[in-house]
Each structure stands twice: as C-alpha cells, then as structure tokens.
Design a protein around this motif. Structure first.
Motif, PDB file in Angstrom:
ATOM      1  N   PHE A   1       0.818  -1.208   0.000  1.00 52.52           N
ATOM      2  CA  PHE A   1       0.000   0.000   0.000  1.00 52.52           C
ATOM      3  C   PHE A   1       0.857   1.266   0.000  1.00 52.52           C
ATOM      4  N   GLY A   2       2.071   1.179   0.562  1.00 50.03           N
ATOM      5  CA  GLY A   2       2.977   2.319   0.474  1.00 50.03           C
ATOM      6  C   GLY A   2       3.308   2.636  -0.974  1.00 50.03           C
ATOM      7  N   TRP A   3       3.622   1.591  -1.737  1.00 48.89           N
ATOM      8  CA  TRP A   3       3.897   1.766  -3.171  1.00 48.89           C
ATOM      9  C   TRP A   3       2.652   2.231  -3.918  1.00 48.89           C
ATOM     10  N   LEU A   4       1.496   1.638  -3.592  1.00 48.44           N
ATOM     11  CA  LEU A   4       0.255   1.970  -4.295  1.00 48.44           C
ATOM     12  C   LEU A   4      -0.176   3.408  -4.002  1.00 48.44           C
ATOM     13  N   GLY A   5       0.105   3.884  -2.784  1.00 48.95           N
ATOM     14  CA  GLY A   5      -0.251   5.256  -2.424  1.00 48.95           C
ATOM     15  C   GLY A   5       0.472   6.298  -3.247  1.00 48.95           C
ATOM     16  N   ASP A   6       1.683   5.968  -3.700  1.00 48.40           N
ATOM     17  CA  ASP A   6       2.421   6.878  -4.581  1.00 48.40           C
ATOM     18  C   ASP A   6       2.002   6.724  -6.036  1.00 48.40           C
ATOM     19  N   LYS A   7       1.550   5.545  -6.409  1.00 47.70           N
ATOM     20  CA  LYS A   7       1.165   5.304  -7.797  1.00 47.70           C
ATOM     21  C   LYS A   7      -0.238   5.817  -8.100  1.00 47.70           C
TER      22      LYS A   7
END
Length: 545
Positions: free
Chosen positions: A90-96
């Motif tokens: 979710f950390g990665w998805l929050g930036d994407k």
C-alpha cells in the motif's frame, strides 16, 4: 518547489495555515485507523492463553491447556507478517494511485477481517486456529496499509509549525487502542467470569472453562471492527492531498480547488508553474537509482534500522506482557485461575501499564515534538529505554521477589513511557517528512515494514529466547532458551544500538516538506532553464480558482 516567489501558492498556504478545525478532523479520521490497528494487533495477547485452554486440552498436547510453541508463534505473529506485506504494497500503491484512492480499501479490509477473525471456524482445534491465522494475516495486511497512508496524508495536510504534533497525534491514537483493548477484555471477561469448578485446574484444564468461554475471545476480536467502520464514511470524504495532486499528478487547478475548500480561502491555480517545473524535473529520480542513494540513502537507512531495532524490543514487551508478569509472580499460576478470570487478570495488567506508561508517553511526544525536535526525542527515548531495560535485567532475580514487584512494574511502565515519548512515535513521524512527494508513501512503507520485521523477530524470538535453560522451568514443548534475564539484556542492547543509528536521521522541525526532500533545489534549477516563451506566459498569468 523553487524557493521564494516560485513556491506554489497552494503549498505556501498549507505551510502557513493556522491550526484549524480540519486539522483536528484529519487527526481523528486518520487516527481511528491507528486506534483500530493497535486494538487488533495487541488484543490477541489478552486471549492467547484462553485459546490454549479451549482448544488444546486434548491428550497429546505438549501441555494440556497451553498453546504449542508453533501455534503460539503463529497466532501472535501472523498479523505482523500481514502488516509488513501491507506496508510495502500500500505504500507503493499510495504513490502510484494517490493517497485517497487506496485509503478506504485498507479500512474496509480491517473491518471485514476483524469480523471474520471472530467468526473463525473449523471442526477441530487445528481448523479454528488455521482460519483465525488466515483472517489475521489479511487483518494485518489492511493495518499495514494504514501506516504509510495515514502518516503521509497527515504530513501533507499539516502546516509547517505544528506538523510534528499532528502526525504524532495520529500515531498517539495507538495508545488509546491498546488501552481500549484492555478495557474491552476486562468488560467481556467480567461478564462471563464465574468459576465452573474449584481449582486446581492443572489436573483437568477443561474444568476451568465456563460454557460460554468460546464467545469471549470472539467478541474481543470482533469489537475491533467498530471504530474502523464508524470512520469509513469520513475517510472517503477527505480530498486528495494538494502535494500529491500538484507535485505528482501535476494538476494545480484541482489542488487549489481542494485546498480552497479545506482552508476556506481563495487560492490561485498555477498550472503554468507546474508545467514549467515539469520541463526539466531533476527531482524525478526513482527509488532504485544512484541519485536517490546519494540524496536519501542514509536517511532511508536511518529510518529503517531505528524502526527495526525499536520494534524488536517494543513488540516483545507488548505481545508477551503476560509471560513477563507471570515470570515475576504478578500473575498467579494458571492452576489457580479459571480460564476467563485469567483473561481478566492479563487484561487488567495490560490496562494498568497502558494508563501509567503507554498513553502518557504518546501525548508527551505530541506536546513537545515541535519544541524539542524529532532527533532529541528519539535519542532520549532510546537512551532511557536502554537504561530501564538494563535496570530490569541485571538485577532480574531481585525483582522476582514478592516485595519488589511494584518496583518492577514502575520500571517496566517507564520503559513504555520512553518508548512512546521517544522512538516509537518519532520513527513514525520522520519518514513522512523527509522524502520526495512521489516517493514519500513508498519510503514510509519501507521504513515501517522494517519495523514490522523487527516486531516479527521480537514476537518469534522472545517466545523461544525467554524460555529457561532448566527443563523444569520452561513451557512444555519449547527448547532451551537463554532465560528471561538474558532476553531483557538483549532487548536493552537493541535499544542502545538504536541510539547510534539515530545519528543518520535528519532533524525536520520547522522546515517545509519540500525543503526537507530537496525538491526546492531541483525545481529552482528547472525554472532557470525555462524558455523565454514560457517566462512570458508565466508573467501574464492570472488564473483564479
């Protein structure tokens, strides 16, 4: 952003905004996720022994009435494994995709998984425990997403002056989650507590169970869905943060519109300035690049290692409070309590520690973080955690004597106090401030995942390491460990090493997010190479919202 007059107006407005009602609304909305996180992660400690009494009383169990070592590890640690995976994903998805788009998904996952955990099913003990672990993994997965998203959203909403206090206040809701977990366990266990047969219960563990015992742990775990469900609607109503919309999505008009409503002031859209920044964005380096390593590599090393070392000690102490209390004789032997009363006694101890040490520590950080700074509070917290852990460990046999137990609990409470008025709060705050906007959620996810890796080491390692070398003094089915005294010394050493890695973490007090991440410098360079046509367009621009 470039310095001075080249700073985007919407970001300047956010940095300079006075504390307003929307700040407190954001704290509650984001904070209730952390309230739920702490409740769900730590309430399992209150019911672990009850699970052993209900499902492992059959012949062939290593010690009837007690969870086998592998089962105890799974029940306590599987949610942490899910949390680690969720933090990275979710950390990665929050930036994407943006912070808001995935923010509601984490909360929905927590609600569903909390309810499902209490409805765990199976025809045998193995079936019930297996489904419980399955649902708690996905519960942890949702919890993991809340870490980078809540921290990033709060940092990007906050003003420059009180940003640390706002982010810390979100995290401080974790203390209330731990406290309420203890209170709910007290209430539920009291409602069902009546001796089914007289002790001793070690002769026949089934005799310690009241007919409704299976309801107790299920109610306690399912209650975690309530606070998350209550805030879901308001979480979905929050607009995307202006920093993501302007700096990552490159939509200045939408950012200005959103923040005009939030701040209740008129903000000018500056799309031309955003476009000019994109002409040559020297700050577009990726996470796995040499440029990132040069600019932020040591910062990421500092945030990951300090969080990793902290959580080894913090989660060991939190998840296995019941074992520590039993080892010093504060909790009586299981043979002297029926199963539900044991839940009551464990929960009462957890609630007392939360009231005296955990909750006050969080709010001391909120009160002082923007005055003392993140660096000082983290260094101080690690120092005092080291001191108090050594003070508990070195004269350990002194504290096990009945007349000295109060002193042990005071020292133990102070350890939790300085964990929370120290690195447990600051390790959450700093990664949300010092990295570029397009990598902020990802880097926070990596930092918090390192913390959960430490928690997993603590959860699994403590369970085995704390076992006595003497076979007659350790739990059935466990191999010889190093004993409780040496385990506490090992935790103190982890805290001591954490002090040294704190030196890699920069102070972020009083600076804008763009100053901290270095985005100011790059965009100033980009502005210097704009064409005369772009400069002419920018000079004639008037684009009110």
């Amino acid at each position: 952003m470039a310095r001075g007059g080249d700073q985007l107006g919407v970001l300047t407005a956010l940095d300079a905004a006075k504390t307003q009602w929307y700040h407190f609304t954001a704290i509650v909305i984001a904070g209730m996720g952390f309230f739920t996180d702490a409740y769900d992660l730590f309430s399992i400690a209150n019911v672990t022994k009850l699970l052993g009494r209900i499902y492992y009383t059959h012949e062939g169990a290593p010690k009837p009435g007690t969870l086998p070592p592998n089962v105890s590890c799974a029940v306590n640690g599987v949610a942490l494994c899910g949390t680690l995976a969720g933090q990275l994903f979710f950390g990665w998805l929050g930036d994407k995709l943006g912070r808001k788009k995935v923010y509601g998904l984490t909360l929905a996952l927590m609600v569903v998984s909390s309810l499902a955990s209490g409805l765990s099913f199976g025809k045998s003990a193995k079936g019930v425990i297996s489904t419980l672990c399955f649902f708690r993994f996905w519960l942890g997965f949702g919890i993991g997403g809340d870490y980078p998203l809540s921290a990033t959203i709060m940092s990007e909403y906050a003003n420059k002056k009180t940003r640390g206090a706002f982010i810390a206040a979100v995290f401080a809701m974790q203390g209330f989650g731990i406290l309420v977990g203890g209170i709910v366990s007290l209430i539920v266990s009291t409602a069902f507590d009546h001796a089914y047969k007289a002790p001793p219960y070690n002769v026949d563990p089934k005799a310690s169970l009241v007919p409704e015992a299976d309801y107790v742990w299920r109610i306690i775990l399912m209650f975690g869905a309530v606070p998350a469900a209550l805030t879901y609607y308001w979480r979905m109503k929050m607009p995307e943060t202006a920093r993501y919309t302007a700096l990552v999505a490159r939509n200045a008009k939408q950012a200005a519109q959103d923040m005009s409503k939030v701040l209740q002031v008129e903000i000018e859209a500056e799309q031309e300035k955003v476009d000019a920044m994109a002409v040559k964005d020297n700050n577009s380096f990726g996470l796995f690049t040499r440029e990132f390593a040069r600019r932020h590599g040591l910062h990421l090393l500092g945030t990951t290692t300090t969080w990793f070392l902290l959580d080894i000690a913090y989660y060991s102490s939190n998840l296995f409070q019941k074992d520590i209390y039993t080892s010093i004789g504060w909790l009586p032997p299981a043979a002297e309590m029926n199963a539900i009363h044991e839940v009551y006694r464990v929960a009462r101890a957890q609630t007392l520690i939360a009231l005296c040490g955990t909750v006050p520590g969080y709010w001391f950080t909120v009160a002082f973080i923007d005055y003392l700074g993140r660096f000082f509070i983290q260094l101080m917290g690690f120092f005092f955690m080291t001191v108090f852990m050594f003070a508990l460990a070195i004269p350990y046999h002194h504290w096990t004597q009945k007349e000295h137990r109060i002193g042990f609990l005071v020292m133990y409470s102070l350890t939790f106090f300085f964990a929370n008025f120290g690195p447990n709060a600051t390790t959450f705050v700093v990664p949300a401030e010092i990295f570029p906007a397009r990598l902020r959620s990802t880097c926070h996810g990596i930092s918090s995942a390192a913390g959960k890796a430490g928690a997993i080491v603590g959860a699994f390692g403590f369970l085995y390491a704390s076992q006595s070398k003497d076979p007659s003094k350790r739990d059935a089915g466990y191999p010889a460990g190093i004993g409780m005294k040496d385990t506490l010394i090992l935790l103190a050493v982890c805290n001591c090493v954490g002090m040294f890695f704190t030196l890699l973490v920069p102070e972020s007090k009083g600076k804008s997010l763009e100053e901290l991440s270095g985005e100011n410098e790059e965009d100033e360079e980009a502005g210097a190479i704009t064409t005369s046509e772009q400069q002419q367009t920018a000079s004639s621009r008037t684009v009110p919202v």
